[in-house]
Design a protein around this motif. Structure first.
Motif, PDB file in Angstrom:
ATOM      1  N   ASN A   5     114.054 -98.925  30.097  1.00  0.00           N
ATOM      2  CA  ASN A   5     112.905 -98.970  29.186  1.00  0.00           C
ATOM      3  C   ASN A   5     112.466-100.407  28.925  1.00  0.00           C
ATOM      4  N   LYS A   6     113.433-101.282  28.750  1.00  0.00           N
ATOM      5  CA  LYS A   6     113.123-102.693  28.504  1.00  0.00           C
ATOM      6  C   LYS A   6     112.334-103.265  29.687  1.00  0.00           C
ATOM      7  N   ALA A   7     112.772-102.910  30.898  1.00  0.00           N
ATOM      8  CA  ALA A   7     112.078-103.387  32.103  1.00  0.00           C
ATOM      9  C   ALA A   7     110.658-102.830  32.156  1.00  0.00           C
ATOM     10  N   ALA A   8     110.494-101.556  31.789  1.00  0.00           N
ATOM     11  CA  ALA A   8     109.162-100.943  31.796  1.00  0.00           C
ATOM     12  C   ALA A   8     108.225-101.687  30.849  1.00  0.00           C
ATOM     13  N   THR A   9     108.758-102.117  29.697  1.00  0.00           N
ATOM     14  CA  THR A   9     107.955-102.867  28.738  1.00  0.00           C
ATOM     15  C   THR A   9     107.596-104.238  29.304  1.00  0.00           C
ATOM     16  N   GLN A  10     108.574-104.901  29.910  1.00  0.00           N
ATOM     17  CA  GLN A  10     108.352-106.273  30.377  1.00  0.00           C
ATOM     18  C   GLN A  10     107.339-106.347  31.504  1.00  0.00           C
ATOM     19  N   ILE A  11     107.285-105.309  32.373  1.00  0.00           N
ATOM     20  CA  ILE A  11     106.354-105.394  33.491  1.00  0.00           C
ATOM     21  C   ILE A  11     104.999-104.774  33.158  1.00  0.00           C
ATOM     22  N   SER A  12     104.880-104.229  31.952  1.00  0.00           N
ATOM     23  CA  SER A  12     103.572-103.689  31.550  1.00  0.00           C
ATOM     24  C   SER A  12     102.657-104.837  31.134  1.00  0.00           C
ATOM     25  N   ASP A  13     101.438-104.494  30.739  1.00  0.00           N
ATOM     26  CA  ASP A  13     100.495-105.521  30.274  1.00  0.00           C
ATOM     27  C   ASP A  13     100.760-105.938  28.837  1.00  0.00           C
ATOM     28  N   LEU A  14     101.647-105.246  28.151  1.00  0.00           N
ATOM     29  CA  LEU A  14     101.870-105.519  26.722  1.00  0.00           C
ATOM     30  C   LEU A  14     102.258-106.960  26.423  1.00  0.00           C
ATOM     31  N   PRO A  15     103.256-107.548  27.131  1.00  0.00           N
ATOM     32  CA  PRO A  15     103.616-108.939  26.807  1.00  0.00           C
ATOM     33  C   PRO A  15     102.448-109.912  26.934  1.00  0.00           C
ATOM     34  N   LYS A  16     101.563-109.684  27.908  1.00  0.00           N
ATOM     35  CA  LYS A  16     100.391-110.582  28.061  1.00  0.00           C
ATOM     36  C   LYS A  16      99.406-110.348  26.917  1.00  0.00           C
ATOM     37  N   ASP A  17      99.198-109.070  26.574  1.00  0.00           N
ATOM     38  CA  ASP A  17      98.181-108.738  25.568  1.00  0.00           C
ATOM     39  C   ASP A  17      98.555-109.282  24.191  1.00  0.00           C
ATOM     40  N   ILE A  18      99.844-109.253  23.851  1.00  0.00           N
ATOM     41  CA  ILE A  18     100.223-109.656  22.492  1.00  0.00           C
ATOM     42  C   ILE A  18     100.213-111.168  22.285  1.00  0.00           C
ATOM     43  N   MET A  19      99.972-111.919  23.362  1.00  0.00           N
ATOM     44  CA  MET A  19      99.808-113.375  23.196  1.00  0.00           C
ATOM     45  C   MET A  19      98.659-113.669  22.231  1.00  0.00           C
ATOM     46  N   TYR A  20      97.700-112.766  22.192  1.00  0.00           N
ATOM     47  CA  TYR A  20      96.525-112.972  21.352  1.00  0.00           C
ATOM     48  C   TYR A  20      96.625-112.234  20.010  1.00  0.00           C
ATOM     49  N   ALA A  21      97.748-111.558  19.786  1.00  0.00           N
ATOM     50  CA  ALA A  21      97.870-110.763  18.561  1.00  0.00           C
ATOM     51  C   ALA A  21      98.197-111.665  17.379  1.00  0.00           C
ATOM     52  N   GLU A  22      97.445-111.492  16.298  1.00  0.00           N
ATOM     53  CA  GLU A  22      97.744-112.249  15.094  1.00  0.00           C
ATOM     54  C   GLU A  22      97.278-111.471  13.869  1.00  0.00           C
ATOM     55  N   TYR A  23      98.072-111.567  12.824  1.00  0.00           N
ATOM     56  CA  TYR A  23      97.710-110.929  11.562  1.00  0.00           C
ATOM     57  C   TYR A  23      97.657-111.927  10.417  1.00  0.00           C
ATOM     58  N   SER A  24      97.611-113.193  10.777  1.00  0.00           N
ATOM     59  CA  SER A  24      97.485-114.237   9.743  1.00  0.00           C
ATOM     60  C   SER A  24      96.229-114.012   8.907  1.00  0.00           C
ATOM     61  N   THR A  25      95.157-113.586   9.582  1.00  0.00           N
ATOM     62  CA  THR A  25      93.871-113.429   8.888  1.00  0.00           C
ATOM     63  C   THR A  25      93.798-112.142   8.082  1.00  0.00           C
ATOM     64  N   LYS A  26      94.813-111.288   8.201  1.00  0.00           N
ATOM     65  CA  LYS A  26      94.765-110.011   7.474  1.00  0.00           C
ATOM     66  C   LYS A  26      95.876-109.888   6.433  1.00  0.00           C
ATOM     67  N   LEU A  27      96.734-110.896   6.370  1.00  0.00           N
ATOM     68  CA  LEU A  27      97.868-110.820   5.439  1.00  0.00           C
ATOM     69  C   LEU A  27      97.398-110.669   3.985  1.00  0.00           C
ATOM     70  N   HIS A  28      96.232-111.201   3.674  1.00  0.00           N
ATOM     71  CA  HIS A  28      95.743-111.147   2.296  1.00  0.00           C
ATOM     72  C   HIS A  28      95.512-109.704   1.824  1.00  0.00           C
ATOM     73  N   LEU A  29      95.413-108.777   2.782  1.00  0.00           N
ATOM     74  CA  LEU A  29      95.200-107.369   2.434  1.00  0.00           C
ATOM     75  C   LEU A  29      96.459-106.720   1.855  1.00  0.00           C
ATOM     76  N   LEU A  30      97.588-107.360   2.089  1.00  0.00           N
ATOM     77  CA  LEU A  30      98.851-106.727   1.699  1.00  0.00           C
ATOM     78  C   LEU A  30      99.185-107.000   0.243  1.00  0.00           C
ATOM     79  N   LYS A  31      99.449-105.902  -0.488  1.00  0.00           N
ATOM     80  CA  LYS A  31      99.757-106.022  -1.914  1.00  0.00           C
ATOM     81  C   LYS A  31     101.120-105.424  -2.251  1.00  0.00           C
ATOM     82  N   LEU A  32     101.780-104.850  -1.280  1.00  0.00           N
ATOM     83  CA  LEU A  32     103.030-104.147  -1.578  1.00  0.00           C
ATOM     84  C   LEU A  32     104.164-105.148  -1.766  1.00  0.00           C
ATOM     85  N   PRO A  33     105.258-104.715  -2.444  1.00  0.00           N
ATOM     86  CA  PRO A  33     106.411-105.607  -2.610  1.00  0.00           C
ATOM     87  C   PRO A  33     106.925-106.081  -1.261  1.00  0.00           C
ATOM     88  N   LEU A  34     107.353-107.343  -1.239  1.00  0.00           N
ATOM     89  CA  LEU A  34     107.657-107.986   0.031  1.00  0.00           C
ATOM     90  C   LEU A  34     108.914-108.841  -0.085  1.00  0.00           C
TER      91      LEU A  34
END
Lengths: 351, 221
Positions: free
Chosen positions: A262-291
């Motif tokens: 399963n790990k190999a299937a994840t590594q050779i998929s497009d997911l590792p490349k796609d998440i290079m651009y993933a960020e939630y810094s700009t959405k963190l302000h939406l979170l109000k729950l205990p942290l």
């Protein structure tokens, strides 16, 4: 002869039907073990619930990777000792991770993992009662899945709190922080003549590896970040299991080869490349729950700066940052007593 | 996609490498007869248990004479068997898998009736999850379902065995121990690999005899 052939055929059909039958088992008690699956878009993801379901509290483990495993942590005696005696822990192996199974679907993308997480929570509340209090405990890559889910709509109302352990909510920022920490810490070590030769090579390569959203640079920095633990004596390292314990010691009959596939299937998929651009810094302000943010002082994989940003940008009124001074990226393994003490304190304060 | 396809093709091709490569002078003799064989195999490892049953036919018997410069002759005896089987295993926390395969055994015989073999295999499998499986729709409605996957099952085994003297044990042909690697495709658009030990017995069905061919190869160095 015909009767014998028919008997064999009927027996075969009954056998196949029998092995497909499973009686639903939902346990409410102080020392339970329930094992079931969630199927979503072709992915069959196992969920193991252990511990005290009678408490009405479930800590849902959102594991790292991608392609890691949560069920593997069920074998950690510290989780059993500290968490499962008080609350229930739900170990969920994500899509293409651990013991999950699938075929051609779904496509591995971050939104899929967030959708799966939502359905896991709905399923836990269906099984153990709609009043069940769910806390998310996310680690590393899980720290990207968690905000992907929490910042969508009113999803954060489904959980009582978020425990963000060495989370990577912004992959490009992670690479920059890793690079900076490798260079600054490395230069200190070189000046102090501690593993000088190894740190010189690391610092030289880190200086040349400027984060550029590519998987190649990110993988290189990540590799160094994982490797440097061995050069830092101040990190409390858990005893390594022997080969016999690895093969036979698991209380859960776990298929290591399947997990690696399963790990190999994840590594050779497009997911590792796609998440290079993933960020939630700009959405963190939406979170109000205990942290609760927990990070290791020597975490080079997801350095402290990420936890600092989560603390700074979220709108939660109840939030706390804990830094474990003898820990690297897997602080639950480096300093388990302190780690679980903080988790239990946070859950107790926010019930 | 091409990278994934290449990896899978490499795995599959590896299984069939021994098909190629015979040297020396060959001759074929008239067919002999060999009894039909029934193979019974116990599948085990620390996490799973299962059973496989197959019907096998001898395809070739190969005798290779290697003449050394000293004048000595080394005689190598090999067999080729073709068989089809059906089997299952149950892995408690993974799935139950029912599979049908076609296998081709490359057997090399040694002294005292010992042999070693390599067996590539291909077939289909159907898995069944051993625990309750739920689906959650977009409205939050939860249902149960029977879940599993159809897959191509390929792989290979390698092991050792011992033939029994046909005069002393007329019914039981041989006993063997193998390590099996099963490769299932697809699993999240890639392969899943599993391994296990196989402990087997082969029985002769003496009243059913099928022809096989003899091949004699002479190699001079």
């Amino acid at each position: 002869m015909r009767l014998k052939q028919n008997s064999i055929f009927i027996s075969l059909i009954c056998f196949i039907f029998f092995i497909g039958c499973n009686k639903e088992k939902i346990s409410l008690g102080t020392n339970v073990r329930d094992y079931f699956y969630l199927e979503n878009k072709g992915a069959k993801m196992p969920i193991l619930v252990e511990g005290n379901t009678a408490s009405g509290v479930i800590i849902l483990w959102v594991h790292g990777g991608p392609g890691g495993s949560a069920i593997g942590f069920a074998n950690d005696e510290n989780v059993t000792k500290y968490l499962e005696s008080n609350y229930a822990v739900a170990y969920w192996d994500q899509c293409a991770a651990g013991g999950s199974q699938g075929s051609f679907t779904p496509k591995l993308e971050l939104s899929q993992y967030a959708e799966d997480l939502k359905k896991v929570i709905l399923l836990l509340k269906y099984r153990y009662g709609s009043h069940t209090k769910v806390f998310l405990l996310s680690h590393s890559w899980g720290g990207l899945v968690a905000p992907a889910f929490l910042t969508e709509g009113d999803n954060q109302n489904m959980v009582k709190g978020w425990i963000d352990v060495a989370g990577a909510h912004n992959y490009n920022l992670t690479d920059w922080l890793t690079r900076d920490y490798l260079i600054t810490f490395g230069k200190e070590q070189i000046a102090a003549n501690i593993h000088k030769k190894e740190w010189q090579e690391i610092v030289k390569d880190a200086e040349a590896s400027v984060p550029d959203y590519t998987l190649k640079t990110s993988t290189k920095l990540n590799r160094y970040a994982n490797d440097v633990d061995q050069y830092i004596d101040d990190i409390y390292k858990p005893p390594s299991p022997g080969i016999i314990e690895i093969l036979l010691g698991n209380k859960l009959n776990y298929s290591l080869l399947w997990a690696y596939s399963n790990k190999a299937a994840t590594q050779i998929s497009d997911l590792p490349k796609d998440i290079m651009y993933a960020e939630y810094s700009t959405k963190l302000h939406l979170l109000k729950l205990p942290l609760l943010c927990i990070t290791g002082k020597y975490d080079f994989v997801c350095p402290r700066g990420l936890a600092d940003e989560v603390m700074l940008k979220t709108s939660s009124t109840k939030k706390r940052l804990v830094i474990l001074n003898h820990s690297g990226h897997s602080c639950m393994l480096n300093e388990p007593e302190l780690f679980y003490e903080e988790v239990l304190k946070f859950v107790g304060e926010n019930l | 996609m091409p990278k994934k396809l290449l990896l899978i093709l490499i795995f599959l091709c590896f299984s069939f490498i021994p098909i190629f490569g015979q040297e020396g002078k060959e001759s074929l003799s008239a067919s002999n007869l060999s009894p039909l064989m029934i193979k019974n195999i116990l599948i085990i490892n620390s996490n799973k248990i299962g059973w496989q049953m197959g019907v096998a036919k001898q395809v070739w018997h190969i005798t290779k004479y290697k003449y050394k410069p000293s004048g000595a002759v080394k005689v190598v005896s090999k067999d080729r068997l073709l068989w089809g089987s059906i089997g299952f295993y149950r892995h408690k926390d993974l799935h139950t898998n029912v599979f049908m395969t076609v296998d081709y055994s490359y057997v090399k015989n040694y002294k005292r009736n010992f042999y070693r073999e390599f067996i590539p295999t291909i077939g289909i499998s159907r898995t069944f999850l051993n625990s309750t499986t739920y689906t959650v729709d977009d409205m939050g409605n939860i249902n149960q379902k029977k879940a599993g996957d159809w897959r191509i099952a390929t792989g290979f085994s390698t092991g050792i065995g011992k033939n029994f003297d046909s005069k002393k044990a007329k019914f039981v042909r041989d006993i063997y121990l193998r390590i099996n690697t099963q490769i299932l495709y697809p699993n999240f658009r890639f392969i899943a690999v599993q391994s296990s030990f196989l402990l087997g017995l082969t029985f002769n069905i003496d009243n059913v005899k099928l022809p096989f061919k003899n091949r004699v190869i002479t190699c001079k160095r």
